[in-house]
Design a protein around this motif. Structure first.
Motif, PDB file in Angstrom:
ATOM      1  N   ILE A   3       0.820  -1.210   0.000  1.00 23.26           N
ATOM      2  CA  ILE A   3       0.000   0.000   0.000  1.00 23.26           C
ATOM      3  C   ILE A   3       0.857   1.265   0.000  1.00 23.26           C
ATOM      4  O   ILE A   3       0.355   2.344   0.185  1.00 23.26           O
ATOM      5  N   LEU A   4       2.135   1.146  -0.236  1.00 20.43           N
ATOM      6  CA  LEU A   4       3.001   2.305  -0.317  1.00 20.43           C
ATOM      7  C   LEU A   4       2.738   3.037  -1.624  1.00 20.43           C
ATOM      8  O   LEU A   4       2.290   2.441  -2.602  1.00 20.43           O
ATOM      9  N   PRO A   5       3.001   4.346  -1.680  1.00 25.15           N
ATOM     10  CA  PRO A   5       2.786   5.089  -2.915  1.00 25.15           C
ATOM     11  C   PRO A   5       3.575   4.469  -4.063  1.00 25.15           C
ATOM     12  O   PRO A   5       4.673   3.980  -3.894  1.00 25.15           O
ATOM     13  N   VAL A   6       2.977   4.470  -5.224  1.00 26.97           N
ATOM     14  CA  VAL A   6       3.619   3.910  -6.408  1.00 26.97           C
ATOM     15  C   VAL A   6       3.271   4.805  -7.590  1.00 26.97           C
ATOM     16  O   VAL A   6       2.188   5.373  -7.653  1.00 26.97           O
ATOM     17  N   GLY A  56      -9.113   5.492  -6.828  1.00 24.73           N
ATOM     18  CA  GLY A  56      -9.781   5.509  -5.538  1.00 24.73           C
ATOM     19  C   GLY A  56      -8.828   5.658  -4.377  1.00 24.73           C
ATOM     20  O   GLY A  56      -7.618   5.847  -4.538  1.00 24.73           O
ATOM     21  N   ASP A  57      -9.388   5.546  -3.176  1.00 24.79           N
ATOM     22  CA  ASP A  57      -8.601   5.708  -1.955  1.00 24.79           C
ATOM     23  C   ASP A  57      -7.543   4.618  -1.809  1.00 24.79           C
ATOM     24  O   ASP A  57      -6.569   4.800  -1.095  1.00 24.79           O
ATOM     25  N   SER A  58      -7.753   3.477  -2.454  1.00 25.57           N
ATOM     26  CA  SER A  58      -6.809   2.366  -2.318  1.00 25.57           C
ATOM     27  C   SER A  58      -5.873   2.242  -3.522  1.00 25.57           C
ATOM     28  O   SER A  58      -5.249   1.198  -3.715  1.00 25.57           O
ATOM     29  N   ALA A  59      -5.760   3.285  -4.313  1.00 27.11           N
ATOM     30  CA  ALA A  59      -4.850   3.258  -5.463  1.00 27.11           C
ATOM     31  C   ALA A  59      -3.441   2.915  -4.991  1.00 27.11           C
ATOM     32  O   ALA A  59      -2.966   3.429  -3.983  1.00 27.11           O
ATOM     33  N   GLY A  60      -2.802   2.003  -5.701  1.00 34.34           N
ATOM     34  CA  GLY A  60      -1.463   1.569  -5.339  1.00 34.34           C
ATOM     35  C   GLY A  60      -1.463   0.265  -4.560  1.00 34.34           C
ATOM     36  O   GLY A  60      -0.449  -0.412  -4.482  1.00 34.34           O
ATOM     37  N   HIS A  61      -2.613  -0.111  -3.981  1.00 32.17           N
ATOM     38  CA  HIS A  61      -2.705  -1.389  -3.255  1.00 32.17           C
ATOM     39  C   HIS A  61      -2.628  -2.529  -4.261  1.00 32.17           C
ATOM     40  O   HIS A  61      -3.163  -2.443  -5.350  1.00 32.17           O
ATOM     41  N   SER A 102       1.367  -4.881   5.405  1.00 29.07           N
ATOM     42  CA  SER A 102       0.346  -4.130   4.676  1.00 29.07           C
ATOM     43  C   SER A 102      -1.045  -4.282   5.256  1.00 29.07           C
ATOM     44  O   SER A 102      -2.012  -3.923   4.621  1.00 29.07           O
ATOM     45  N   ARG A 103      -1.178  -4.782   6.452  1.00 27.81           N
ATOM     46  CA  ARG A 103      -2.493  -5.033   7.026  1.00 27.81           C
ATOM     47  C   ARG A 103      -3.168  -3.760   7.493  1.00 27.81           C
ATOM     48  O   ARG A 103      -2.561  -2.930   8.140  1.00 27.81           O
ATOM     49  N   SER A 104      -4.443  -3.645   7.187  1.00 29.09           N
ATOM     50  CA  SER A 104      -5.205  -2.471   7.603  1.00 29.09           C
ATOM     51  C   SER A 104      -6.011  -2.739   8.857  1.00 29.09           C
ATOM     52  O   SER A 104      -6.602  -1.833   9.414  1.00 29.09           O
ATOM     53  N   GLY A 105      -6.105  -4.002   9.284  1.00 28.44           N
ATOM     54  CA  GLY A 105      -6.883  -4.341  10.452  1.00 28.44           C
ATOM     55  C   GLY A 105      -8.305  -4.750  10.127  1.00 28.44           C
ATOM     56  O   GLY A 105      -9.057  -5.133  10.990  1.00 28.44           O
ATOM     57  N   ARG A 106      -8.690  -4.686   8.871  1.00 22.38           N
ATOM     58  CA  ARG A 106     -10.032  -5.099   8.484  1.00 22.38           C
ATOM     59  C   ARG A 106     -10.042  -6.594   8.204  1.00 22.38           C
ATOM     60  O   ARG A 106      -9.099  -7.135   7.680  1.00 22.38           O
ATOM     61  N   ARG A 107     -11.151  -7.242   8.526  1.00 22.01           N
ATOM     62  CA  ARG A 107     -11.251  -8.689   8.362  1.00 22.01           C
ATOM     63  C   ARG A 107     -12.138  -9.062   7.189  1.00 22.01           C
ATOM     64  O   ARG A 107     -13.036  -8.333   6.821  1.00 22.01           O
ATOM     65  N   ASN A 108     -11.855 -10.229   6.638  1.00 20.42           N
ATOM     66  CA  ASN A 108     -12.679 -10.820   5.586  1.00 20.42           C
ATOM     67  C   ASN A 108     -12.907  -9.882   4.409  1.00 20.42           C
ATOM     68  O   ASN A 108     -13.951  -9.901   3.781  1.00 20.42           O
TER      69      ASN A 108
END
Length: 123
Positions: A3-6, A56-61, A102-108
């Motif tokens: 999830i680092l900038p790319v 979106g907000d997750s661009a680069g993931h 790279s974990r965000s803490g969200r599950r499933n």
């Protein structure tokens, strides 16, 4: 590192990110399968694919998928362990297929946090 900038416009950087993510995810899958009672050879013929989110907000993931030799696609290590009918080790973070950093803490795969209930809501 997923999830680092790319630089999403640099094809060399995108391919480097994909390869790095595929490699790390496959190694994590191998360790997870072994910790769940399986053996490394169960993954013979398996491959991975990776796609970098571009908007979106997750661009680069980087989203990594595991592919069985028969073509079936799995989104997580837990899905693969279930496919092999293994019992994941209780201390393994089975709910998260991403590398540790790279974990965000969200599950499933939750796209957003759960909403809190109103104080006077009936449960």
């Amino acid at each position: 590192p997923s999830i680092l900038p790319v630089d999403l416009g640099d094809p060399v950087e995108l391919e480097r990110r994909r390869e790095e993510s595929r490699s790390a995810a496959f190694e994590a899958l191998r360790r997870f399968i072994c910790a769940s009672g399986g053996v490394s050879s169960m993954l013979d013929g398996w491959t991975t694919s990776a796609e970098v989110r571009r908007a979106g907000d997750s661009a680069g993931h980087v989203d990594v998928y595991f592919h069985a030799p028969d073509g079936r696609r799995f989104r997580s290590r837990l899905e693969v362990a279930r496919f092999f009918e293994l019992a994941p080790h209780a201390e393994q973070p089975a709910w998260d297929s991403r590398p540790v950093g790279s974990r965000s803490g969200r599950r499933n795969g939750d796209a957003r946090p759960k909403r809190q209930l109103d104080a006077d809501a009936v449960v």
